[in-house]
Design a protein around this motif. Structure first.
Motif, PDB file in Angstrom:
ATOM      1  N   GLU A  89       0.837  -1.208   0.000  1.00 10.53           N
ATOM      2  CA  GLU A  89       0.000   0.000   0.000  1.00 10.53           C
ATOM      3  C   GLU A  89       0.869   1.255   0.000  1.00 10.53           C
ATOM      4  OE1 GLU A  89      -2.858  -0.548  -0.744  1.00 10.53           O
ATOM      5  OE2 GLU A  89      -3.816  -2.152   0.379  1.00 10.53           O
ATOM      6  N   GLU A  90       1.973   1.224   0.733  1.00 11.21           N
ATOM      7  CA  GLU A  90       2.899   2.361   0.732  1.00 11.21           C
ATOM      8  C   GLU A  90       3.510   2.552  -0.654  1.00 11.21           C
ATOM      9  OE1 GLU A  90       5.456   1.094   3.884  1.00 11.21           O
ATOM     10  OE2 GLU A  90       4.376   2.263   5.423  1.00 11.21           O
ATOM     11  N   ALA A  91       3.759   1.440  -1.350  1.00 12.34           N
ATOM     12  CA  ALA A  91       4.274   1.537  -2.723  1.00 12.34           C
ATOM     13  C   ALA A  91       3.232   2.161  -3.650  1.00 12.34           C
ATOM     14  CB  ALA A  91       4.665   0.153  -3.230  1.00 12.34           C
ATOM     15  N   HIS A  92       1.964   1.849  -3.406  1.00 16.65           N
ATOM     16  CA  HIS A  92       0.899   2.467  -4.196  1.00 16.65           C
ATOM     17  C   HIS A  92       0.874   3.983  -3.969  1.00 16.65           C
ATOM     18  CE1 HIS A  92      -1.521  -1.582  -3.964  1.00 16.65           C
ATOM     19  NE2 HIS A  92      -0.416  -1.685  -4.679  1.00 16.65           N
ATOM     20  N   VAL A  93       1.003   4.386  -2.704  1.00 18.27           N
ATOM     21  CA  VAL A  93       1.024   5.811  -2.371  1.00 18.27           C
ATOM     22  C   VAL A  93       2.162   6.507  -3.118  1.00 18.27           C
ATOM     23  CG1 VAL A  93       1.482   7.506  -0.542  1.00 18.27           C
ATOM     24  CG2 VAL A  93      -0.104   5.611  -0.126  1.00 18.27           C
ATOM     25  N   LYS A  94       3.340   5.915  -3.091  1.00 14.38           N
ATOM     26  CA  LYS A  94       4.505   6.530  -3.756  1.00 14.38           C
ATOM     27  C   LYS A  94       4.280   6.616  -5.266  1.00 14.38           C
ATOM     28  CE  LYS A  94       9.540   6.405  -4.128  1.00 14.38           C
ATOM     29  NZ  LYS A  94       9.511   6.828  -5.547  1.00 14.38           N
ATOM     30  N   ALA A  95       3.761   5.538  -5.850  1.00 16.40           N
ATOM     31  CA  ALA A  95       3.545   5.537  -7.294  1.00 16.40           C
ATOM     32  C   ALA A  95       2.533   6.608  -7.707  1.00 16.40           C
ATOM     33  CB  ALA A  95       3.064   4.161  -7.740  1.00 16.40           C
TER      34      ALA A  95
END
Length: 215
Positions: A89-95
């Protein structure tokens, strides 16, 4: 031949999940139903940037709920899943943030403060926490599926489809966790409970996410 009755049943289940998401955030069942009907009736132009910022707000909520869920003394297998899901989910936020700042040259929406009504993240509420997360992941998946036909930018379209697949995987594992603890899920009592993901509109997604934002 495609079973259209099965698709209609999935649509009904999606509406029930939408109401469940709202009521989990402290909205009354009556008001939740009204919001659902209103969202279904609404239409209008939604830009790719609008969709990206809505998705970002939903991902902020996802990182928040997974962070809080990790404080609950779940069995180790569930905690291991949640820890990995939080990273995703944190990777989604960054993307999403990088996309808004980069190709769209815009300012990402700010991270709000979230509330979960009377829900406490503790051992006594293990099943309630998982039920809330299942409702949220159902809404997240539906939001991405609902946004896909509206997206103009092919790169954003590809990213939305990829994230939707990841959220559906989260939903499956959460269902499995709840069943493993002796809880009940909607539909068949198996992790992969539906043959088709069901889309919700951006208006429905906004209402669902907004119900968890601290005013």
């Amino acid at each position: 031949m495609f079973n259209f009755d099965l698709l209609e049943n999935d649509k009904k289940a999606s509406r029930r999940h939408f109401v469940k998401v709202l009521t989990a955030g402290g909205v009354s069942a009556a008001l939740a139903s009204q919001l659902g009907q209103l969202a279904l009736a609404q239409s209008g132009n939604v830009s790719d940037l609008d969709i990206l910022n809505l998705a970002l707000t939903a991902e902020y909520l996802a990182t928040d709920v997974y962070t809080k869920a990790l404080t609950v003394p779940f069995p180790q297998g569930i905690k291991d899943y949640m820890a990995e899901a939080l990273k995703q989910e944190e990777a989604h936020v960054k993307a999403l943030t990088d996309t808004i700042r980069g190709p769209f040259n815009a300012m990402p929406v700010a991270r709000p403060q979230f509330t979960y009504g009377s829900l406490e993240f503790n051992r006594a509420n293990q099943m309630k926490v998982l039920e809330t997360m299942i409702a949220l992941e159902t809404a997240f998946t539906g939001a991405y599926l609902g946004a896909i036909p509206l997206i103009q930018n092919k790169a954003v379209l590809s990213a939305a489809a990829a994230i939707a697949m990841n959220e559906e995987a989260h939903l499956t594992v959460l269902r499995d966790g709840l069943i493993g603890l002796g809880g009940k899920v909607e539909g068949p009592q198996v992790p992969n409970g539906r043959p088709l993901g069901v889309a919700i509109t951006p208006q429905q997604a906004t209402a669902a996410v907004s119900s968890f934002i601290r005013k």
